[in-house]
Write a protein that holds these residues in place. Structure first.
Motif, PDB file in Angstrom:
ATOM      1  N   GLN A   1     -73.948  61.062 -25.974  1.00 49.87           N
ATOM      2  CA  GLN A   1     -74.641  62.158 -26.638  1.00 49.87           C
ATOM      3  C   GLN A   1     -75.446  61.653 -27.832  1.00 49.87           C
ATOM      4  O   GLN A   1     -75.022  60.745 -28.532  1.00 49.87           O
ATOM      5  CB  GLN A   1     -73.586  63.161 -27.126  1.00 49.87           C
ATOM      6  N   THR A   2     -76.587  62.261 -28.028  1.00 53.36           N
ATOM      7  CA  THR A   2     -77.377  62.016 -29.224  1.00 53.36           C
ATOM      8  C   THR A   2     -77.165  63.197 -30.160  1.00 53.36           C
ATOM      9  O   THR A   2     -77.207  64.343 -29.738  1.00 53.36           O
ATOM     10  CB  THR A   2     -78.869  61.878 -28.877  1.00 53.36           C
ATOM     11  N   ARG A   3     -76.902  62.897 -31.425  1.00 50.90           N
ATOM     12  CA  ARG A   3     -76.734  63.942 -32.431  1.00 50.90           C
ATOM     13  C   ARG A   3     -77.804  63.748 -33.492  1.00 50.90           C
ATOM     14  O   ARG A   3     -78.201  62.621 -33.775  1.00 50.90           O
ATOM     15  CB  ARG A   3     -75.346  63.894 -33.065  1.00 50.90           C
ATOM     16  N   GLU A   4     -78.225  64.838 -34.063  1.00 51.23           N
ATOM     17  CA  GLU A   4     -79.209  64.796 -35.137  1.00 51.23           C
ATOM     18  C   GLU A   4     -78.562  65.371 -36.382  1.00 51.23           C
ATOM     19  O   GLU A   4     -77.858  66.380 -36.314  1.00 51.23           O
ATOM     20  CB  GLU A   4     -80.432  65.630 -34.755  1.00 51.23           C
ATOM     21  N   PHE A   5     -78.743  64.683 -37.494  1.00 51.47           N
ATOM     22  CA  PHE A   5     -78.222  65.223 -38.740  1.00 51.47           C
ATOM     23  C   PHE A   5     -79.159  64.932 -39.883  1.00 51.47           C
ATOM     24  O   PHE A   5     -79.967  64.014 -39.826  1.00 51.47           O
ATOM     25  CB  PHE A   5     -76.781  64.790 -39.041  1.00 51.47           C
ATOM     26  N   GLY A   6     -79.046  65.772 -40.899  1.00 47.27           N
ATOM     27  CA  GLY A   6     -79.898  65.664 -42.074  1.00 47.27           C
ATOM     28  C   GLY A   6     -79.067  65.423 -43.307  1.00 47.27           C
ATOM     29  O   GLY A   6     -78.030  66.058 -43.507  1.00 47.27           O
ATOM     30  N   LEU A   7     -79.522  64.488 -44.134  1.00 48.45           N
ATOM     31  CA  LEU A   7     -78.838  64.124 -45.373  1.00 48.45           C
ATOM     32  C   LEU A   7     -79.791  64.311 -46.541  1.00 48.45           C
ATOM     33  O   LEU A   7     -80.992  64.072 -46.419  1.00 48.45           O
ATOM     34  CB  LEU A   7     -78.384  62.663 -45.315  1.00 48.45           C
ATOM     35  N   LEU A   8     -79.208  64.718 -47.667  1.00 47.70           N
ATOM     36  CA  LEU A   8     -80.014  64.946 -48.856  1.00 47.70           C
ATOM     37  C   LEU A   8     -79.358  64.252 -50.045  1.00 47.70           C
ATOM     38  O   LEU A   8     -78.142  64.357 -50.232  1.00 47.70           O
ATOM     39  CB  LEU A   8     -80.123  66.450 -49.129  1.00 47.70           C
ATOM     40  N   HIS A   9     -80.160  63.527 -50.827  1.00 49.50           N
ATOM     41  CA  HIS A   9     -79.674  62.884 -52.057  1.00 49.50           C
ATOM     42  C   HIS A   9     -79.558  63.916 -53.173  1.00 49.50           C
ATOM     43  O   HIS A   9     -80.432  64.758 -53.329  1.00 49.50           O
ATOM     44  CB  HIS A   9     -80.656  61.811 -52.540  1.00 49.50           C
ATOM     45  N   ALA A  10     -78.487  63.829 -53.937  1.00 47.95           N
ATOM     46  CA  ALA A  10     -78.336  64.651 -55.141  1.00 47.95           C
ATOM     47  C   ALA A  10     -78.807  63.834 -56.338  1.00 47.95           C
ATOM     48  O   ALA A  10     -78.976  62.612 -56.247  1.00 47.95           O
ATOM     49  CB  ALA A  10     -76.876  65.059 -55.317  1.00 47.95           C
ATOM     50  N   ASN A  11     -78.998  64.478 -57.467  1.00 43.89           N
ATOM     51  CA  ASN A  11     -79.464  63.787 -58.674  1.00 43.89           C
ATOM     52  C   ASN A  11     -78.498  62.705 -59.146  1.00 43.89           C
ATOM     53  O   ASN A  11     -78.913  61.740 -59.770  1.00 43.89           O
ATOM     54  CB  ASN A  11     -79.703  64.795 -59.802  1.00 43.89           C
ATOM     55  N   ASP A  12     -77.204  62.854 -58.855  1.00 45.65           N
ATOM     56  CA  ASP A  12     -76.212  61.863 -59.280  1.00 45.65           C
ATOM     57  C   ASP A  12     -76.095  60.669 -58.336  1.00 45.65           C
ATOM     58  O   ASP A  12     -75.249  59.808 -58.518  1.00 45.65           O
ATOM     59  CB  ASP A  12     -74.838  62.521 -59.467  1.00 45.65           C
ATOM     60  N   GLY A  13     -76.932  60.621 -57.285  1.00 37.49           N
ATOM     61  CA  GLY A  13     -76.911  59.500 -56.346  1.00 37.49           C
ATOM     62  C   GLY A  13     -76.053  59.735 -55.119  1.00 37.49           C
ATOM     63  O   GLY A  13     -76.080  58.938 -54.180  1.00 37.49           O
ATOM     64  N   SER A  14     -75.276  60.809 -55.129  1.00 37.12           N
ATOM     65  CA  SER A  14     -74.464  61.117 -53.951  1.00 37.12           C
ATOM     66  C   SER A  14     -75.369  61.686 -52.856  1.00 37.12           C
ATOM     67  O   SER A  14     -76.547  61.956 -53.081  1.00 37.12           O
ATOM     68  CB  SER A  14     -73.367  62.119 -54.315  1.00 37.12           C
ATOM     69  N   LEU A  15     -74.800  61.852 -51.684  1.00 38.23           N
ATOM     70  CA  LEU A  15     -75.553  62.493 -50.615  1.00 38.23           C
ATOM     71  C   LEU A  15     -74.677  63.536 -49.950  1.00 38.23           C
ATOM     72  O   LEU A  15     -73.449  63.478 -50.010  1.00 38.23           O
ATOM     73  CB  LEU A  15     -76.105  61.489 -49.607  1.00 38.23           C
ATOM     74  N   ARG A  16     -75.345  64.513 -49.346  1.00 31.59           N
ATOM     75  CA  ARG A  16     -74.649  65.596 -48.645  1.00 31.59           C
ATOM     76  C   ARG A  16     -75.256  65.795 -47.273  1.00 31.59           C
ATOM     77  O   ARG A  16     -76.470  65.680 -47.104  1.00 31.59           O
ATOM     78  CB  ARG A  16     -74.793  66.918 -49.406  1.00 31.59           C
TER      79      ARG A  16
ATOM     80  N   ARG B   1     -76.206  68.544 -35.578  1.00 25.38           N
ATOM     81  CA  ARG B   1     -76.263  69.294 -34.322  1.00 25.38           C
ATOM     82  C   ARG B   1     -76.315  68.350 -33.131  1.00 25.38           C
ATOM     83  O   ARG B   1     -76.797  67.224 -33.221  1.00 25.38           O
ATOM     84  CB  ARG B   1     -77.433  70.261 -34.304  1.00 25.38           C
ATOM     85  N   SER B   2     -75.810  68.854 -32.019  1.00 31.45           N
ATOM     86  CA  SER B   2     -75.819  68.086 -30.778  1.00 31.45           C
ATOM     87  C   SER B   2     -77.205  68.151 -30.151  1.00 31.45           C
ATOM     88  O   SER B   2     -78.065  68.936 -30.586  1.00 31.45           O
ATOM     89  CB  SER B   2     -74.787  68.646 -29.799  1.00 31.45           C
ATOM     90  N   ASP B   3     -77.381  67.362 -29.099  1.00 38.08           N
ATOM     91  CA  ASP B   3     -78.659  67.386 -28.390  1.00 38.08           C
ATOM     92  C   ASP B   3     -78.855  68.710 -27.635  1.00 38.08           C
ATOM     93  O   ASP B   3     -79.928  68.991 -27.147  1.00 38.08           O
ATOM     94  CB  ASP B   3     -78.797  66.179 -27.459  1.00 38.08           C
ATOM     95  N   ARG B   4     -77.813  69.535 -27.565  1.00 35.81           N
ATOM     96  CA  ARG B   4     -77.929  70.867 -26.959  1.00 35.81           C
ATOM     97  C   ARG B   4     -78.179  71.951 -28.008  1.00 35.81           C
ATOM     98  O   ARG B   4     -78.183  73.134 -27.702  1.00 35.81           O
ATOM     99  CB  ARG B   4     -76.660  71.197 -26.166  1.00 35.81           C
ATOM    100  N   GLY B   5     -78.321  71.520 -29.275  1.00 41.70           N
ATOM    101  CA  GLY B   5     -78.610  72.472 -30.344  1.00 41.70           C
ATOM    102  C   GLY B   5     -77.383  73.143 -30.937  1.00 41.70           C
ATOM    103  O   GLY B   5     -77.523  74.110 -31.683  1.00 41.70           O
ATOM    104  N   GLU B   6     -76.192  72.647 -30.624  1.00 42.93           N
ATOM    105  CA  GLU B   6     -74.959  73.216 -31.160  1.00 42.93           C
ATOM    106  C   GLU B   6     -74.675  72.590 -32.519  1.00 42.93           C
ATOM    107  O   GLU B   6     -74.539  71.377 -32.638  1.00 42.93           O
ATOM    108  CB  GLU B   6     -73.805  72.967 -30.199  1.00 42.93           C
ATOM    109  N   TYR B   7     -74.562  73.417 -33.547  1.00 45.15           N
ATOM    110  CA  TYR B   7     -74.359  72.950 -34.917  1.00 45.15           C
ATOM    111  C   TYR B   7     -72.870  72.846 -35.252  1.00 45.15           C
ATOM    112  O   TYR B   7     -72.092  73.728 -34.917  1.00 45.15           O
ATOM    113  CB  TYR B   7     -74.994  73.921 -35.918  1.00 45.15           C
ATOM    114  N   THR B   8     -72.515  71.776 -35.966  1.00 44.27           N
ATOM    115  CA  THR B   8     -71.198  71.690 -36.615  1.00 44.27           C
ATOM    116  C   THR B   8     -71.379  71.891 -38.118  1.00 44.27           C
ATOM    117  O   THR B   8     -70.467  72.355 -38.788  1.00 44.27           O
ATOM    118  CB  THR B   8     -70.500  70.345 -36.346  1.00 44.27           C
ATOM    119  N   ILE B   9     -72.572  71.546 -38.617  1.00 47.42           N
ATOM    120  CA  ILE B   9     -72.953  71.786 -40.010  1.00 47.42           C
ATOM    121  C   ILE B   9     -74.333  72.438 -39.981  1.00 47.42           C
ATOM    122  O   ILE B   9     -75.236  71.980 -39.281  1.00 47.42           O
ATOM    123  CB  ILE B   9     -73.010  70.473 -40.825  1.00 47.42           C
TER     124      ILE B   9
END
Length: 154
Positions: free
Chosen positions: A103-118, A123-131
């Motif tokens: 399976q191929t999964r797609e996910f998005g990450l964002l940097h916070a000002n403190d250097g952490s990421l969230r 989501r799966s390749d079928r468009g099912e989201y876990t986040i």
């Protein structure tokens, strides 16, 4: 006629080889410039554990491939990042092929000002989201920030 066909075939093979190399360099450059290389966890002081937190590592191999390793303590895997792009808001969009899941999964990450990421979405390749929208779909709880555990090797 055969000579022209041979030239076109050679040109096509070279084009495929160079475009694959360029894609790998672009992918690695995107990952490196965004600042993803290294290991990340919610709490780097805790040993990897499925219930308490995994250690997630992103690295560029000598052959140019970008790998994503997950360490859950009792289970570890390694998967190839197949694409990466950054949108106008700075969100890093990754596609990872999980061989064990086929399976191929797609996910998005964002940097916070403190250097952490969230994690903002997963989501799966079928468009099912876990986040979705920075929250776990099952519970509605926000994703926790991940801290860098190790600096990337140069």
């Amino acid at each position: 006629m055969m000579r022209h066909l041979s030239r076109w075939t050679s040109a096509a093979v070279l084009w495929v080889a160079f475009s694959s190399l360029a894609r790998a360099e672009t992918l690695a450059a995107t990952i490196e410039q965004w600042g993803l290389l290294g290991s990340w966890a919610v709490d780097c002081a805790i040993r990897p554990d499925r219930d308490k937190g995994a250690v997630l590592t992103y690295e560029i191999r000598k052959d140019g491939r970008v790998m994503y390793r997950r360490d859950f303590g009792d289970v570890k895997d390694e998967n190839e990042v197949v694409s990466a792009s950054v949108n106008a808001e700075g969100l890093l969009n990754l596609m990872v092929y999980f061989a064990s899941l086929h399976q191929t999964r797609e996910f998005g990450l964002l940097h916070a000002n403190d250097g952490s990421l969230r994690a903002i979405y997963n989501r799966s390749d079928r468009g099912e989201y876990t986040i979705k929208d920075g929250k776990y779909v099952k519970t509605g709880a926000p994703t926790l920030p991940q801290q860098r555990c190790t600096q990337p090797s140069s």
